[in-house]
Write an enzyme that holds these catalytic residues in place. Structure first.
Site, short mmCIF file in Angstrom:
data_model
loop_
_atom_site.label_atom_id
_atom_site.label_comp_id
_atom_site.label_asym_id
_atom_site.label_seq_id
_atom_site.Cartn_x
_atom_site.Cartn_y
_atom_site.Cartn_z
CD GLU A 1 -8.32 -9.29 -2.99
OE1 GLU A 1 -9.00 -8.72 -2.13
OE2 GLU A 1 -7.19 -9.76 -2.76
CG ASN B 1 -2.80 -2.80 7.39
OD1 ASN B 1 -2.79 -2.27 6.27
ND2 ASN B 1 -3.77 -3.58 7.79
CE LYS C 1 -3.60 -2.40 2.74
NZ LYS C 1 -4.41 -2.32 3.99
CG HIS D 1 -4.96 -6.38 0.16
ND1 HIS D 1 -6.15 -6.52 0.84
CD2 HIS D 1 -5.01 -7.23 -0.90
CE1 HIS D 1 -6.89 -7.43 0.21
NE2 HIS D 1 -6.22 -7.87 -0.85
CE1 TYR E 1 -9.05 -2.71 1.06
CE2 TYR E 1 -8.52 -0.66 -0.06
CZ TYR E 1 -8.13 -1.75 0.70
OH TYR E 1 -6.82 -1.89 1.08
O1 CDP Z 1 -6.30 -6.52 5.42
P1 CDP Z 1 -7.01 -7.61 6.20
O2 CDP Z 1 -7.59 -8.69 5.32
O3 CDP Z 1 -6.15 -8.15 7.30
O4 CDP Z 1 -8.25 -6.89 6.95
P2 CDP Z 1 -9.70 -6.47 6.40
O5 CDP Z 1 -10.67 -6.75 7.49
O6 CDP Z 1 -9.96 -7.04 5.07
O7 CDP Z 1 -9.58 -4.90 6.32
C1 CDP Z 1 -9.03 -4.27 5.17
C2 CDP Z 1 -8.18 -3.09 5.62
O8 CDP Z 1 -9.00 -2.13 6.29
C3 CDP Z 1 -7.11 -3.41 6.66
O9 CDP Z 1 -5.94 -3.98 6.08
C4 CDP Z 1 -6.85 -2.04 7.27
O10 CDP Z 1 -5.97 -1.25 6.46
C5 CDP Z 1 -8.24 -1.39 7.22
N1 CDP Z 1 -8.99 -1.42 8.50
C6 CDP Z 1 -9.11 -0.24 9.24
O11 CDP Z 1 -8.61 0.79 8.83
N2 CDP Z 1 -9.80 -0.25 10.41
C7 CDP Z 1 -10.37 -1.37 10.86
N3 CDP Z 1 -11.03 -1.34 12.03
C8 CDP Z 1 -10.26 -2.58 10.13
C9 CDP Z 1 -9.56 -2.58 8.94
MG MG Z 2 -9.10 -8.48 3.89
#
Ligand code: CDP
Ligand code: MG
Length: 197
Positions: free
Chosen positions: A175, A161, A15, A164, A55
């Site tokens: 994807e 973080n 990212k 992705h 997203y």
């Molecule tokens: O990326 P991952 O699959 O681990 O998590 P996700 O649940 O698919 O969420 C996508 C992205 O949303 C995360 O990688 C974070 O950058 C962001 N996120 C956030 O900003 N705040 C949250 N409470 C949960 C996710």
């Molecule tokens: Mg995810």
């Protein structure tokens, strides 16, 4: 009959925070070190429409974003109503999806297709927990990031973080098709595979 065991593919995105911080080389080295083949690689300035497709506006996935914030707030004894104005997971998830679209379009993203046995599970393991504060040392998120939903969502930004990675085989298939045309994916058998497989 021979069965291909190393043909599973997944998508990893570095990212904009990871690209701007100059972490691409070190992140890709970790994936190659684990035995994965990089079969697709490019840098993209993501536009709003591509970000909205990545997203997706899927109610279950969006509510899950909200649940992750609520779990983090509970863990740290914070009040989501005081800081975000609500404790409804769908509403909080909707805010986060908007912040995520701002985040992924804020600078260049590096997209990689990785191939190897258990590629999806392996890249999730190497990526680490969604919340950097909970991600184990040795993982990409654990080593290269440090925030949480408290530090980010309270400031009305997404959790930065670094990477992705596709969460399951179906998400990986969708994807990869979204980010790469078939012609952009190469046939590549790293020399190391003759020792691994
Ligand atoms: O990326 P991952 O699959 O681990 O998590 P996700 O649940 O698919 O969420 C996508 C992205 O949303 C995360 O990688 C974070 O950058 C962001 N996120 C956030 O900003 N705040 C949250 N409470 C949960 C996710
Ligand atoms: Mg995810």
């Amino acid at each position: 009959m021979s069965v291909a065991i190393n043909d599973e593919r997944t998508l990893l995105l570095i990212k904009p925070d990871g690209v701007l911080r100059g972490l691409c080389g070190r992140i890709i080295a970790r994936l190659e070190d684990a035995g994965l083949a990089v079969v697709g690689l490019k840098m993209v300035q993501v536009g709003k429409e591509q970000a909205q497709r990545h997203y997706m506006d899927d109610p279950q996935w969006v509510a899950n974003l909200g649940h992750k914030t609520l779990r983090t707030y509970a863990k740290h004894g914070r009040d989501p109503v005081a800081e975000l104005g609500t404790d409804d997971p769908a509403t909080i998830g909707g805010y986060i999806r908007g912040w995520l679209i701002d985040y992924i379009t804020s600078g260049p993203t590096v997209a990689c297709v990785l191939q190897g046995a258990h590629a999806v599970e392996l890249v999730r393991k190497l990526s680490g927990d969604t919340m950097p504060i909970d991600a184990a040392p040795g993982t990409i998120r654990g080593d290269f990031s440090s925030v949480s939903a408290i530090a980010a969502n309270t400031l009305h930004t997404a959790v930065k973080n670094v990477v992705h990675s596709s969460s399951d085989v179906d998400e990986a298939r969708r994807e990869i098709a979204e980010w790469f045309s078939p012609a952009e994916i190469c046939v590549h058998r790293p020399v190391s595979w003759s020792a691994i497989y």
